[in-house]
Design an enzyme around this catalytic site. Structure first.
Site, PDB file in Angstrom:
ATOM      1  N   TYR A 113       0.839  -1.128   0.106  1.00 14.22           N
ATOM      2  CA  TYR A 113       0.083   0.015   0.134  1.00 14.22           C
ATOM      3  C   TYR A 113       0.910   1.275  -0.091  1.00 14.22           C
ATOM      4  O   TYR A 113       2.005   1.170  -0.593  1.00 14.22           O
ATOM      5  CB  TYR A 113      -1.008  -0.080   1.330  1.00 14.22           C
ATOM      6  CG  TYR A 113      -2.225   0.829   1.158  1.00 14.22           C
ATOM      7  CD1 TYR A 113      -3.050   0.892   0.055  1.00 14.22           C
ATOM      8  CD2 TYR A 113      -2.512   1.779   2.154  1.00 14.22           C
ATOM      9  CE1 TYR A 113      -4.096   1.766  -0.104  1.00 14.22           C
ATOM     10  CE2 TYR A 113      -3.676   2.590   1.959  1.00 14.22           C
ATOM     11  CZ  TYR A 113      -4.285   2.458   0.872  1.00 14.22           C
ATOM     12  OH  TYR A 113      -5.583   3.417   0.542  1.00 14.22           O
ATOM     13  N   LYS A 168     -20.478 -20.056  -9.651  1.00 14.10           N
ATOM     14  CA  LYS A 168     -19.798 -20.046 -10.918  1.00 14.10           C
ATOM     15  C   LYS A 168     -18.731 -19.739 -10.573  1.00 14.10           C
ATOM     16  O   LYS A 168     -17.504 -20.083 -11.097  1.00 14.10           O
ATOM     17  CB  LYS A 168     -20.603 -18.875 -11.999  1.00 14.10           C
ATOM     18  CG  LYS A 168     -20.270 -19.041 -13.299  1.00 14.10           C
ATOM     19  CD  LYS A 168     -20.805 -20.161 -13.877  1.00 14.10           C
ATOM     20  CE  LYS A 168     -20.365 -19.951 -15.333  1.00 14.10           C
ATOM     21  NZ  LYS A 168     -21.378 -20.644 -16.276  1.00 14.10           N
TER      22      LYS A 168
END
Length: 475
Positions: A113, A168
């Site tokens: 970060y 899925k």
């Protein structure tokens, strides 16, 4: 006959008298009610009472209630609780996000970060193509739906569609290592869906459209393919077409017939039927008659949309105008992507010798598989409780794995075709028979074979494009 299924596994917590006979009666009652007993576990035992968990597969939710009633009818027996294994699996959702890098120290944080991440952002701003190399884009697919055509349930909305999209995404990860995420949109407006997906596209390396009703799904896919630089794939269309072609390639080997010679009847001219017909023709099929609710599609008929009109103009060269039942006479292959129980074993018996029947409507096939098998040489369904399950999971994970690995920007018909051929090729000549024309969904060879075939075709196309772009202009 519909059989008990793992989709309806229940566990019954049952209190009964503490005797061998009583517990045996519990198991017998469950079996006599038509459920398949999968296990019996003692939860608590006392001098006069015993509590057991009986796990069994049932046909549907109503059947589960019938099993409970059968147990409660036994003397001294009481069902304390019923748990549904399918609902338990979905508690809290089926997927999650995990980090791939350590975040244990300040040094880790400064790289993952701020401030270190700013350097990576600036590199991508200078060269946007680096997003594939330096972010999740290289391995991430959006699973997009509006919830208007979910399984066999119809228009149930985006929130109700989420469990399917989660599933899925889980399949993408399990079978091909692809990171997929559900994107369920609360709009049915075609332009709005296109606009939203285009706005989301920078995050993803591909888009899998799912459970969007026809004919809007055709326009959405077409526009997104034209306007995005990442592959867009409608699984209900092309995933189904791929596995149907794969299964048919091998089924024709079993009955010793050629694709270009057989007469194929297709029931259902929506998204799946349209794509199946196009892919079969790309492979060499020449004699196809497609049927909608009003009968055979034929030249000169008014069908309501350009996609059905295309079928009318490119199939049924003999101009057949009858019903589906009439059209079964003399057919070699039946492919159903329509509705359950619209045909009988007698209809199948009117087909040619060595008939192939793919009854893919779920959960109830177009014709009972057992009845069809009385005369057909090869029978396949979309169900897991019969041989020859034709399931899209054989196609889409490996397809996207290959597309992502190649850095492809589009999907061609040839990529779909080679994917089907690759699936068919996983079944060796030694394995092939009428009850095994297509690999099982857990066969690890499938995704690898599909990914390699699609990657090679995508890279060939990219090289061809680069070669064309480098050719000097001539005057």
């Amino acid at each position: 006959m519909v059989l008990p299924s793992p989709s309806y596994t229940i566990t019954l917590r049952v209190e009964a008298p503490a005797s061998q006979r009583a517990t045996s009666n519990v198991v017998s009652a469950v079996a006599e009610a038509g459920a398949a007993v999968m296990g019996v576990d003692i939860v608590h035992s006392a001098t006069k009472k015993v509590v057991v968990d009986v796990t069994c597969d049932t046909v549907d939710a109503e059947h589960g209630d019938q099993v409970v009633a059968a147990l409660n009818a036994l003397e001294g027996v009481k069902v304390l609780k019923m748990s549904d294994s399918t609902f338990l699996m979905h508690l809290g959702g089926k997927i999650e996000v995990r980090t791939k890098v350590p975040l244990k120290t300040r040094r880790d944080l400064s790289r993952a970060y701020t401030p270190g991440v700013a350097r990576v952002c600036l590199a991508i701003a200078e060269n946007p193509a680096d997003a594939r190399r330096l972010t999740i884009k290289r391995n991430t697919v959006a699973v997009v739906t509006d919830g208007t055509a979910v399984l066999g349930l119809g228009d149930i909305g985006p929130a109700a569609a989420l469990p399917v999209m989660e599933g899925k995404a889980a399949l993408f990860k399990e079978f091909a290592g692809v990171d997929a995420w559900p994107v369920c949109l609360d709009t049915k407006d075609t332009e709005e869906i296109i606009s939203i997906v285009k706005a989301l596209a920078p995050v993803y390396g591909g888009v899998n459209l799912e459970d969007i009703s026809a004919p809007r799904c055709f326009e959405i896919e077409r526009r997104l393919r034209e306007e995005l630089d990442i592959p867009v794939f409608h699984d209900d269309q092309h995933g189904t077409a791929i596995v149907v072609l794969a299964a048919l390639i091998n089924a024709l080997k079993v009955v010793e017939k050629k694709l270009e010679d057989v007469r194929i009847v297709v029931s259902g001219v929506g998204a799946a039927g349209n794509a199946i017909i196009r892919l079969l023709m790309a492979q060499g099929a020449r004699h196809i008659v497609a049927f909608g609710r009003a009968g055979a599609l034929h030249r000169g008929a008014t069908n309501g949309d350009e996609y059905r009109n295309w079928i009318s103009d490119h199939t049924n060269e003999e101009g057949f105008t009858g019903t589906l039942k009439e059209g079964m006479a003399g057919a070699d292959v039946f492919i159903g992507v329509s509705a359950g129980n619209i045909l009988t074993g007698a209809d199948v018996a009117r087909m040619n010798d060595g008939a192939i029947v793919f009854a893919l409507a779920n959960p109830t096939p177009e014709v009972d598989p057992i009845e069809a098998g009385q005369t057909a040489a090869v029978v396949a369904t979309g169900r897991s409780d019969y041989p020859n399950q034709i399931n899209n999971v054989l196609a889409f994970p490996g397809l996207f794995r290959g597309l992502l690995d190649a850095g492809a920007s589009h999907i061609s018909d040839e990529m779909l075709r080679v994917a089907a051929v690759a699936i068919a090729g996983v079944v060796s000549d030694e394995e092939l028979n009428s009850a095994f024309i297509i690999p099982g969904v857990f066969d690890t060879r499938v995704a690898e074979a599909v990914a390699e075939a699609v990657r090679a075709e995508a890279e060939r196309h990219l090289a061809e494009q680069a070669s064309t772009a480098e050719e000097p202009l001539t005057v």
